[in-house]
Design a protein around this motif. Structure first.
Motif, PDB file in Angstrom:
ATOM      1  N   ILE A  73      -4.626   3.567 -14.686  1.00  0.00           N
ATOM      2  CA  ILE A  73      -5.147   2.206 -14.568  1.00  0.00           C
ATOM      3  C   ILE A  73      -4.014   1.345 -14.030  1.00  0.00           C
ATOM      4  O   ILE A  73      -2.935   1.293 -14.618  1.00  0.00           O
ATOM      5  CB  ILE A  73      -5.642   1.666 -15.919  1.00  0.00           C
ATOM      6  CG1 ILE A  73      -6.782   2.543 -16.442  1.00  0.00           C
ATOM      7  CG2 ILE A  73      -6.090   0.212 -15.779  1.00  0.00           C
ATOM      8  CD1 ILE A  73      -7.224   2.205 -17.848  1.00  0.00           C
ATOM      9  N   LEU A  74      -4.266   0.699 -12.932  1.00  0.00           N
ATOM     10  CA  LEU A  74      -3.256  -0.126 -12.267  1.00  0.00           C
ATOM     11  C   LEU A  74      -3.650  -1.588 -12.376  1.00  0.00           C
ATOM     12  O   LEU A  74      -4.731  -1.972 -11.914  1.00  0.00           O
ATOM     13  CB  LEU A  74      -3.133   0.262 -10.791  1.00  0.00           C
ATOM     14  CG  LEU A  74      -2.779   1.716 -10.508  1.00  0.00           C
ATOM     15  CD1 LEU A  74      -2.939   2.022  -9.033  1.00  0.00           C
ATOM     16  CD2 LEU A  74      -1.362   1.999 -10.964  1.00  0.00           C
ATOM     17  N   GLY A  75      -2.777  -2.382 -12.991  1.00  0.00           N
ATOM     18  CA  GLY A  75      -3.060  -3.811 -13.080  1.00  0.00           C
ATOM     19  C   GLY A  75      -3.265  -4.410 -11.697  1.00  0.00           C
ATOM     20  O   GLY A  75      -2.431  -4.251 -10.829  1.00  0.00           O
ATOM     21  N   GLY A  76      -4.374  -5.058 -11.496  1.00  0.00           N
ATOM     22  CA  GLY A  76      -4.665  -5.670 -10.203  1.00  0.00           C
ATOM     23  C   GLY A  76      -5.249  -4.723  -9.169  1.00  0.00           C
ATOM     24  O   GLY A  76      -5.655  -5.152  -8.097  1.00  0.00           O
ATOM     25  N   HIS A  77      -5.293  -3.425  -9.483  1.00  0.00           N
ATOM     26  CA  HIS A  77      -5.822  -2.452  -8.530  1.00  0.00           C
ATOM     27  C   HIS A  77      -6.940  -1.607  -9.114  1.00  0.00           C
ATOM     28  O   HIS A  77      -7.604  -0.888  -8.387  1.00  0.00           O
ATOM     29  CB  HIS A  77      -4.708  -1.536  -8.008  1.00  0.00           C
ATOM     30  CG  HIS A  77      -3.712  -2.239  -7.170  1.00  0.00           C
ATOM     31  ND1 HIS A  77      -3.932  -2.549  -5.845  1.00  0.00           N
ATOM     32  CD2 HIS A  77      -2.488  -2.720  -7.463  1.00  0.00           C
ATOM     33  CE1 HIS A  77      -2.882  -3.189  -5.369  1.00  0.00           C
ATOM     34  NE2 HIS A  77      -1.992  -3.305  -6.336  1.00  0.00           N
ATOM     35  N   GLY A  78      -7.108  -1.647 -10.425  1.00  0.00           N
ATOM     36  CA  GLY A  78      -8.224  -0.961 -11.049  1.00  0.00           C
ATOM     37  C   GLY A  78      -7.926   0.452 -11.512  1.00  0.00           C
ATOM     38  O   GLY A  78      -6.784   0.859 -11.676  1.00  0.00           O
ATOM     39  N   LEU A  79      -8.976   1.185 -11.703  1.00  0.00           N
ATOM     40  CA  LEU A  79      -8.951   2.534 -12.248  1.00  0.00           C
ATOM     41  C   LEU A  79      -9.013   3.559 -11.116  1.00  0.00           C
ATOM     42  O   LEU A  79      -9.862   3.459 -10.235  1.00  0.00           O
ATOM     43  CB  LEU A  79     -10.143   2.722 -13.190  1.00  0.00           C
ATOM     44  CG  LEU A  79     -10.431   4.108 -13.726  1.00  0.00           C
ATOM     45  CD1 LEU A  79      -9.310   4.587 -14.630  1.00  0.00           C
ATOM     46  CD2 LEU A  79     -11.748   4.108 -14.485  1.00  0.00           C
ATOM     47  N   LEU A 132       2.956   1.625  -3.183  1.00  0.00           N
ATOM     48  CA  LEU A 132       2.076   1.962  -4.304  1.00  0.00           C
ATOM     49  C   LEU A 132       1.703   3.443  -4.256  1.00  0.00           C
ATOM     50  O   LEU A 132       1.695   4.128  -5.279  1.00  0.00           O
ATOM     51  CB  LEU A 132       0.810   1.105  -4.279  1.00  0.00           C
ATOM     52  CG  LEU A 132      -0.191   1.357  -5.397  1.00  0.00           C
ATOM     53  CD1 LEU A 132       0.441   1.149  -6.767  1.00  0.00           C
ATOM     54  CD2 LEU A 132      -1.395   0.448  -5.212  1.00  0.00           C
ATOM     55  N   GLY A 133       1.436   3.952  -3.079  1.00  0.00           N
ATOM     56  CA  GLY A 133       1.141   5.374  -2.921  1.00  0.00           C
ATOM     57  C   GLY A 133       2.310   6.250  -3.362  1.00  0.00           C
ATOM     58  O   GLY A 133       2.114   7.275  -4.020  1.00  0.00           O
ATOM     59  N   LEU A 134       3.526   5.833  -3.020  1.00  0.00           N
ATOM     60  CA  LEU A 134       4.711   6.587  -3.440  1.00  0.00           C
ATOM     61  C   LEU A 134       4.879   6.538  -4.960  1.00  0.00           C
ATOM     62  O   LEU A 134       5.250   7.539  -5.588  1.00  0.00           O
ATOM     63  CB  LEU A 134       5.957   6.034  -2.754  1.00  0.00           C
ATOM     64  CG  LEU A 134       6.040   6.246  -1.241  1.00  0.00           C
ATOM     65  CD1 LEU A 134       7.275   5.559  -0.671  1.00  0.00           C
ATOM     66  CD2 LEU A 134       6.036   7.719  -0.907  1.00  0.00           C
ATOM     67  N   GLN A 135       4.607   5.392  -5.561  1.00  0.00           N
ATOM     68  CA  GLN A 135       4.691   5.271  -7.016  1.00  0.00           C
ATOM     69  C   GLN A 135       3.652   6.159  -7.698  1.00  0.00           C
ATOM     70  O   GLN A 135       3.946   6.802  -8.708  1.00  0.00           O
ATOM     71  CB  GLN A 135       4.529   3.816  -7.442  1.00  0.00           C
ATOM     72  CG  GLN A 135       5.706   2.955  -7.071  1.00  0.00           C
ATOM     73  CD  GLN A 135       5.487   1.490  -7.417  1.00  0.00           C
ATOM     74  OE1 GLN A 135       4.498   1.110  -8.034  1.00  0.00           O
ATOM     75  NE2 GLN A 135       6.431   0.656  -7.009  1.00  0.00           N
ATOM     76  N   LEU A 136       2.459   6.204  -7.145  1.00  0.00           N
ATOM     77  CA  LEU A 136       1.415   7.074  -7.698  1.00  0.00           C
ATOM     78  C   LEU A 136       1.823   8.543  -7.585  1.00  0.00           C
ATOM     79  O   LEU A 136       1.595   9.329  -8.508  1.00  0.00           O
ATOM     80  CB  LEU A 136       0.086   6.842  -6.979  1.00  0.00           C
ATOM     81  CG  LEU A 136      -0.668   5.597  -7.414  1.00  0.00           C
ATOM     82  CD1 LEU A 136      -1.847   5.347  -6.481  1.00  0.00           C
ATOM     83  CD2 LEU A 136      -1.131   5.714  -8.846  1.00  0.00           C
ATOM     84  N   LYS A 137       2.419   8.906  -6.474  1.00  0.00           N
ATOM     85  CA  LYS A 137       2.893  10.284  -6.291  1.00  0.00           C
ATOM     86  C   LYS A 137       3.911  10.635  -7.367  1.00  0.00           C
ATOM     87  O   LYS A 137       3.827  11.694  -7.997  1.00  0.00           O
ATOM     88  CB  LYS A 137       3.495  10.450  -4.897  1.00  0.00           C
ATOM     89  CG  LYS A 137       4.047  11.839  -4.611  1.00  0.00           C
ATOM     90  CD  LYS A 137       4.651  11.882  -3.207  1.00  0.00           C
ATOM     91  CE  LYS A 137       5.139  13.240  -2.829  1.00  0.00           C
ATOM     92  NZ  LYS A 137       6.316  13.675  -3.577  1.00  0.00           N
ATOM     93  N   GLY A 170       0.793  -1.203   0.000  1.00  0.00           N
ATOM     94  CA  GLY A 170       0.000   0.000   0.000  1.00  0.00           C
ATOM     95  C   GLY A 170       0.836   1.268   0.000  1.00  0.00           C
ATOM     96  O   GLY A 170       0.636   2.149  -0.830  1.00  0.00           O
ATOM     97  N   PHE A 171       1.766   1.369   0.924  1.00  0.00           N
ATOM     98  CA  PHE A 171       2.548   2.595   1.049  1.00  0.00           C
ATOM     99  C   PHE A 171       3.429   2.805  -0.179  1.00  0.00           C
ATOM    100  O   PHE A 171       3.498   3.907  -0.732  1.00  0.00           O
ATOM    101  CB  PHE A 171       3.406   2.558   2.320  1.00  0.00           C
ATOM    102  CG  PHE A 171       4.179   3.829   2.538  1.00  0.00           C
ATOM    103  CD1 PHE A 171       3.536   4.979   2.971  1.00  0.00           C
ATOM    104  CD2 PHE A 171       5.539   3.869   2.299  1.00  0.00           C
ATOM    105  CE1 PHE A 171       4.238   6.166   3.162  1.00  0.00           C
ATOM    106  CE2 PHE A 171       6.254   5.055   2.489  1.00  0.00           C
ATOM    107  CZ  PHE A 171       5.593   6.197   2.912  1.00  0.00           C
TER     108      PHE A 171
END
Length: 74
Positions: free
Chosen positions: A22-28, A4-9, A1-2
């Motif tokens: 769109i994240l594979g396995g995590h959705g839109l 992934l949040g840093l990657q999104l940032k 989770g954490f």
């Protein structure tokens, strides 16, 4: 989770005009200034995906097509 949040940032910083991802396995995930705009962005992304799949299906089977033949109902 954490992580992934840093990657999104990092993604948002690198693509400031992006409206979603769109994240594979995590959705839109979409974002906007308010919930109504975010909803419209989500619907637009889903409709774009539907059009893409329809185009791929018309040309050839999406995701590589059928790999096995279905059994007869009996």
């Amino acid at each position: 989770g954490f992580e992934l949040g840093l990657q999104l940032k990092r993604f948002v910083e690198a693509h400031p005009r992006a409206q979603g991802v769109i994240l594979g396995g995590h959705g839109l995930i979409t974002w906007a200034d308010d919930q109504r705009a975010c909803y419209r962005t989500t619907i637009a992304a889903i409709n774009r995906a539907i059009r893409w799949l329809d185009e791929k299906q018309a040309a050839r089977a999406a995701f590589g097509g059928r790999t096995v033949t279905a059994m007869k109902p009996a």
